[in-house]
Design an enzyme around this catalytic site. Structure first.
Site, short mmCIF file in Angstrom:
data_model
loop_
_atom_site.label_atom_id
_atom_site.label_comp_id
_atom_site.label_asym_id
_atom_site.label_seq_id
_atom_site.Cartn_x
_atom_site.Cartn_y
_atom_site.Cartn_z
N GLY A 121 80.01 17.56 27.35
CA GLY A 121 79.24 16.54 28.04
C GLY A 121 78.18 17.23 28.87
O GLY A 121 78.42 18.32 29.39
N LYS B 183 75.71 11.29 25.72
CA LYS B 183 75.74 12.57 26.42
C LYS B 183 77.00 13.36 26.11
O LYS B 183 77.27 14.38 26.74
CB LYS B 183 75.64 12.33 27.91
CG LYS B 183 74.38 11.57 28.29
CD LYS B 183 74.45 11.05 29.68
CE LYS B 183 73.33 10.07 29.93
NZ LYS B 183 73.51 9.36 31.18
N SER C 139 74.91 12.86 38.85
CA SER C 139 74.61 12.16 40.09
C SER C 139 75.78 11.34 40.62
O SER C 139 75.95 11.20 41.83
CB SER C 139 73.39 11.26 39.90
OG SER C 139 73.59 10.41 38.80
N THR D 194 73.01 11.14 35.54
CA THR D 194 74.13 10.68 34.74
C THR D 194 75.44 10.96 35.46
O THR D 194 75.45 11.55 36.53
CB THR D 194 74.15 11.41 33.38
OG1 THR D 194 75.04 10.73 32.52
CG2 THR D 194 74.58 12.85 33.50
#
Length: 179
Positions: free
Chosen positions: A51, A39, A130, A7
């Site tokens: 988050g 998220k 990521s 994410t």
């Protein structure tokens, strides 16, 4: 079985406001498992926004523990973050959890990791996941050269740039601001 993960989460403090956002993609290996994962979570009636990135089940466990710490320390976000990081690093069960969190209120933004770190970004920008380096780079440039933008606009554009580059990030954003 492969874990569902990957994410991009981005938080920006800019011109007296804070915004935090994330994409909606959950990935299992090289496959998109879901496109609309939320998220971003609000806590304490929206005063704190969190988050997460990493394993979803692990992140939810950490979110629950963080909320317990917030309640135990009267809503003091920094103290709750430090206590969570201490537990996360020393507890045999929590130590195995694979996730990271960004927590934000109107005054500050923190990154919490399983290595015991509670980091307050120097530049008012925090990113995990990521696509974090893409989002962080874009947000740094916008904060420096497009000072007229709001924190929410910088988060949206930073996430958009990350989604355009990172295969583990999509364009289904959720962006929140603490109240």
């Amino acid at each position: 079985m492969e874990k569902i993960k990957s994410t991009t989460v981005l938080a920006v403090v800019h011109n007296g406001e804070v915004a935090i956002g994330a994409d909606g993609q959950a990935t299992m290996g090289a496959t998109v498992a879901k496109n609309h994962v939320k998220k971003i979570r609000k806590m304490l009636d929206g005063k704190i926004v969190t988050g997460f990135a990493g394993s979803t089940a692990d992140a939810f466990t950490l979110l629950e523990r963080f909320e317990e710490k917030l309640n135990a320390y009267g809503g003091n976000m920094k103290r709750a973050s430090i206590e969570l990081a201490k537990d996360w690093r020393t507890d045999r069960y929590l130590r195995k959890l694979e996730a990271m969190m960004i927590v934000a209120n109107k005054e500050e933004t923190l990154i919490i990791s399983g290595t015991g770190d509670v980091l307050e970004p120097e530049n008012g920008i925090a990113a995990i996941g990521s696509g974090s380096n893409y989002a962080l780079s874009a947000a740094l440039a916008m904060k420096k050269h497009a000072t007229h933008l709001t924190a929410e606009e910088i988060v949206r554009e930073g996430l958009t740039i990350a989604a355009d580059i990172c295969i583990y990030t999509n364009h289904n954003f959720v962006i929140e601001k603490p109240v």
